[in-house]
Design a protein around this motif. Structure first.
Motif, PDB file in Angstrom:
ATOM      1  N   HIS A   4      -1.209   4.580  -1.361  1.00 12.87           N
ATOM      2  CA  HIS A   4      -2.534   4.500  -0.716  1.00 12.87           C
ATOM      3  C   HIS A   4      -2.350   4.774   0.782  1.00 12.87           C
ATOM      4  O   HIS A   4      -2.352   3.863   1.613  1.00 12.87           O
ATOM      5  CB  HIS A   4      -3.162   3.130  -0.956  1.00 12.87           C
ATOM      6  CG  HIS A   4      -3.467   2.854  -2.398  1.00 12.87           C
ATOM      7  ND1 HIS A   4      -4.276   3.667  -3.155  1.00 12.87           N
ATOM      8  CD2 HIS A   4      -3.064   1.866  -3.219  1.00 12.87           C
ATOM      9  CE1 HIS A   4      -4.363   3.196  -4.382  1.00 12.87           C
ATOM     10  NE2 HIS A   4      -3.638   2.104  -4.457  1.00 12.87           N
TER      11      HIS A   4
ATOM     12  N   GLU B 225      -4.932   3.659   3.611  1.00 13.12           N
ATOM     13  CA  GLU B 225      -4.805   2.254   3.986  1.00 13.12           C
ATOM     14  C   GLU B 225      -3.585   2.033   4.878  1.00 13.12           C
ATOM     15  O   GLU B 225      -3.641   1.285   5.866  1.00 13.12           O
ATOM     16  CB  GLU B 225      -4.713   1.377   2.736  1.00 13.12           C
ATOM     17  CG  GLU B 225      -6.019   1.239   1.976  1.00 13.12           C
ATOM     18  CD  GLU B 225      -6.267   2.374   0.987  1.00 13.12           C
ATOM     19  OE1 GLU B 225      -5.645   3.455   1.147  1.00 13.12           O
ATOM     20  OE2 GLU B 225      -7.068   2.187   0.060  1.00 13.12           O
TER      21      GLU B 225
ATOM     22  N   TYR C 240       0.822  -1.208   0.000  1.00 10.26           N
ATOM     23  CA  TYR C 240       0.000   0.000   0.000  1.00 10.26           C
ATOM     24  C   TYR C 240       0.859   1.261   0.000  1.00 10.26           C
ATOM     25  O   TYR C 240       0.509   2.262  -0.644  1.00 10.26           O
ATOM     26  CB  TYR C 240      -0.947  -0.009   1.201  1.00 10.26           C
ATOM     27  CG  TYR C 240      -2.106  -0.952   1.038  1.00 10.26           C
ATOM     28  CD1 TYR C 240      -3.062  -0.739   0.051  1.00 10.26           C
ATOM     29  CD2 TYR C 240      -2.249  -2.072   1.850  1.00 10.26           C
ATOM     30  CE1 TYR C 240      -4.129  -1.615  -0.117  1.00 10.26           C
ATOM     31  CE2 TYR C 240      -3.309  -2.952   1.693  1.00 10.26           C
ATOM     32  CZ  TYR C 240      -4.244  -2.724   0.710  1.00 10.26           C
ATOM     33  OH  TYR C 240      -5.293  -3.588   0.538  1.00 10.26           O
TER      34      TYR C 240
END
Length: 435
Positions: free
Chosen positions: A382, A385, A377
Motif C-alpha cells: 500500500h 499510505e 503498509y
C-alpha cells in the motif's frame, strides 16, 4: 477537559467489568469467559441493537471529525479576532458536542476483543497521564479521534473531513480577501512579507491546506491519476510562493514525488527488507532530530547565531528548528510524564517536542506505532499510505501540527496498530472496519 478524560477512562473500566460478567454468565466459567473475550470482537455494554449501533457509531465519528475540522479551520482563524464570541461561546459548545459524539462512538459503536481493548486502553491511560502534566488539548483530541476511528471506513472519514474542511476554508478565504477578517493580507518577518490568508501565521494556513491534500490522497489512494499528482505538486508550489510556508510546501512536493513512485511500483507487496527500511526511517529521523542540536556551537546572542557553518546553513533551511531544539536542551529537564512548556523556546520538531512535553515513554510508544504502521503498509504494497506516513514523518521534523488531525489526517492510518489488528485488516475494501 480533565472531566472528559477521566470519564472516558472510567467508562472503559466499567465496560470491561460488565464484559467479564456477561461473558462469565454466557460461557459458564471464568476461564472460558476470558478466552472468549480475548478472541471474539463484540460491542461494549452488551450486543443489543448491534447493527444500528455500528451504523450510528460511524455517523457519530464523522460528526465529531467534522466539528473538529470546523473548530480549527474557522473558529481558530482570524475570525476569532473579528468575532470574539467564536472562542468564548461557540467553540466550548462545539467541543462538548464533538467529545460526546466521539465518546459515544468509542463506548457504544465500536467492536473490541480484549486484546484490542487492552492495548488501546493502556495507550489511552498513558496519554491521559501525560495530558494531565502537559495539558495539551490538541494531543488529547488526537488520541480520542484515533480511539474512535476503529470500525469506520477510511474513505467515509475522509469524505467527512473534506466535506467540512474545503467549504470552511473557502469561507475563511472569502472573508479574508473581502477585508472582513483582521489583520491585513501580509505579515512582516525579518524584512520579508508573507501572506497570511486569514490566519494568525502562514504555517497555520499551510498546515490546513496540506491536511486537505492528505485527506484527498487517502480518499483516492491507488486510484490517484497523474493529473491529481500534478495538482498535489501545484499546491506545494503555491504554498511555497504564497504564504511561504516552507514546511508544508516541501512536504506537498515530496508527497507528489513519492506518489509518482507508488504509481510506478503499483500494488506489488514489498519484501521484508524494504518494509524494514521503511520502518527504520522513524528511528533515523528521531536520531537526527535529537542528536543534531548536540553539535551546535553558540557564537552570538540570537537564537540562530550558531556554528559550525554547515549546521548554520541547515538550521536556516529549517527555519531555526535545530537552534531552538538546542535551546530547549538547556531550558527543560526531561520528565517521565511530561510537563507544561514555556512560550520560548518554540519547539517545532515533534521528536524533541514529545520528549519534553509528554516525556520519553510516550515518545517511544509513538515511534513504535509509526514503525509498525510503516512496516505493515509496506509489506502489503500500500504505497500511497507509506508515502503519506513518510511525508508526515518529515513534516513532524518541522512542525508540531502533526498533533492536529486537521494537518495530519494520515494519523488515522495508525488505527490498526493501536488496536493490534493484523495488517491484512488495515485496508479492507470497507476501510478500517473489522469485518
Amino acid at each position: 477537559m480533565f472531566g472528559f478524560a477521566n470519564a472516558l477512562l472510567l467508562a472503559l473500566f466499567a465496560a470491561a467489568a460488565l464484559d467479564f460478567v456477561f461473558a462469565w454468565r454466557h460461557n459458564g466459567t471464568p476461564a472460558a469467559a476470558l478466552r472468549s473475550l480475548w478472541q471474539q470482537e463484540h460491542l461494549l455494554f452488551g450486543n443489543w441493537k448491534a447493527a444500528a449501533r455500528l451504523r450510528l457509531g460511524q455517523y457519530a465519528f464523522c460528526l465529531g471529525l467534522a466539528i473538529y475540522e470546523f473548530i480549527v479551520v474557522f473558529c481558530n482563524s482570524m475570525a476569532r479576532e473579528q468575532w470574539p464570541w467564536l472562542q468564548t461561546r461557540l467553540s466550548p459548545v462545539l467541543d462538548v458536542v464533538m467529545y460526546l459524539a466521539l465518546f459515544a462512538k468509542i463506548l457504544l459503536g465500536t467492536r473490541y476483543n480484549w486484546r484490542s481493548l487492552g492495548l488501546a486502553g493502556a495507550l489511552y491511560f498513558i496519554a491521559r497521564w501525560v495530558y494531565f502534566n502537559g495539558q495539551n488539548i490538541w494531543f488529547l483530541g488526537l488520541v480520542v479521534v484515533l480511539l474512535a476511528a476503529k470500525d469506520v471506513p477510511l474513505p467515509r472519514a475522509m469524505k467527512a473531513f473534506l466535506g467540512c474542511g474545503v467549504p470552511t476554508l473557502a469561507l475563511v478565504e472569502v472573508l479574508h480577501f473581502a477585508g472582513i477578517l483582521a489583520p491585513g493580507a501580509t505579515s512582516e518577518r525579518n524584512g520579508s512579507f508573507r501572506l497570511m490568508f486569514g490566519y494568525g501565521h502562514p504555517n497555520t494556513f499551510g498546515g490546513i491546506v496540506f491536511g486537505l491534500v492528505l485527506a484527498w490522497v487517502l480518499l483516492r489512494r491507488a486510484r490517484m491519476r497523474w493529473v491529481e499528482l500534478a495538482a498535489v505538486a501545484a499546491v506545494g508550489i503555491f504554498l511555497l510562493v504564497g504564504p511561504a510556508s516552507r514546511s508544508s510546501a516541501l512536504c506537498a512536493l515530496l508527497l507528489a514525488v513519492l506518489l509518482a513512485l507508488a504509481k510506478v511500483l503499483g500494488p506489488k507487496p514489498g519484501n521484508r527488507l524494504f518494509a524494514g527500511l521503511s520502518a527504520a526511517l522513524v528511528p533515523l529521523v528521531g536520531a537526527v532530530s535529537l542528536i543534531l542540536p548536540l553539535f551546535v556551537v553558540k557564537i552570538g546572542p540570537w537564537a540562530n547565531d550558531i556554528g559550525p557553518a554547515w549546521l548554520k546553513r541547515l538550521d536556516d533551511l529549517l527555519t531555526c528548528r535545530i537552534s531552538l531544539s538546542w535551546a530547549a536542551y538547556r531550558v527543560y529537564d526531561i520528565k517521565i510524564a511530561g510537563q507544561m512548556l514555556y512560550e520560548w523556546p518554540s519547539i517545532d520538531n515533534i521528536f524533541v517536542y514529545l520528549l519534553y512535553q509528554f516525556g520519553p515513554v510516550l515518545l517511544l510508544l509513538a515511534a513504535c506505532l509509526m514503525m509498525v504502521a510503516l512496516y505493515g503498509y509496506a509489506r502489503q504494497g500500500h504505497w500511497q499510505e507509506v508515502a503519506c506516513l513518510v511525508v508526515i514523518l518529515l513534516y513532524g521534523y518541522m512542525e508540531t501540527q502533526v498533533l492536529h488531525i486537521t494537518s495530519d489526517p494520515a494519523a488515522l492510518l495508525l488505527c490498526g496498530a493501536i488496536f493490534a489488528l493484523p495488517p491484512s485488516r488495515w485496508n479492507t475494501p470497507e476501510g478500517l472496519t473489522t469485518e
